[in-house]
Motif scaffolding. Sequence first.
Motif, PDB file in Angstrom:
ATOM      1  N   TRP A  65      22.578 -97.155  -9.725  1.00 26.85           N
ATOM      2  CA  TRP A  65      23.596 -96.198 -10.585  1.00 26.85           C
ATOM      3  C   TRP A  65      23.080 -94.968 -11.054  1.00 26.85           C
ATOM      4  O   TRP A  65      21.957 -94.709 -11.354  1.00 26.85           O
ATOM      5  N   SER A  88      28.171 -94.256 -11.971  1.00 25.33           N
ATOM      6  CA  SER A  88      28.523 -94.655 -10.738  1.00 25.33           C
ATOM      7  C   SER A  88      27.547 -94.771  -9.764  1.00 25.33           C
ATOM      8  O   SER A  88      26.589 -94.034  -9.767  1.00 25.33           O
ATOM      9  N   GLN A  89      27.944 -95.396  -8.718  1.00 28.06           N
ATOM     10  CA  GLN A  89      26.802 -95.696  -7.749  1.00 28.06           C
ATOM     11  C   GLN A  89      26.816 -94.655  -6.684  1.00 28.06           C
ATOM     12  O   GLN A  89      26.124 -94.349  -5.939  1.00 28.06           O
ATOM     13  N   THR A  90      28.026 -94.123  -6.621  1.00 28.07           N
ATOM     14  CA  THR A  90      28.368 -92.982  -5.697  1.00 28.07           C
ATOM     15  C   THR A  90      29.161 -92.008  -6.283  1.00 28.07           C
ATOM     16  O   THR A  90      29.631 -92.068  -7.724  1.00 28.07           O
ATOM     17  N   ALA A 145      22.087-101.367  -5.003  1.00 26.60           N
ATOM     18  CA  ALA A 145      22.233 -99.983  -5.077  1.00 26.60           C
ATOM     19  C   ALA A 145      21.861 -99.491  -6.411  1.00 26.60           C
ATOM     20  O   ALA A 145      22.566-100.089  -7.406  1.00 26.60           O
TER      21      ALA A 145
END
Length: 64
Positions: free
Chosen positions: A24, A38-40, A22
């Motif tokens: 970033w 952050s990825q989320t 995923a």
Amino acid sequence: MWLLATLLTVTLVPAAMRAEPAAWYKWRSKLTAHVVCSQTSPGEGWEQLSTAYRDARCEKPKKD
């Protein structure tokens, strides 16, 4: 049974080989303007700042 296993292997392995981690993103707090990578989303009150990155420090832009 071996035929089913062979067919699943032939169809699923190439797809798994193309998978990538995923992306970033940089996020900025709407309250304090603090920026994190952050990825989320860190939660409510944060906005996404930039395009995708390949690393956890948001230094290497992700190329399409």
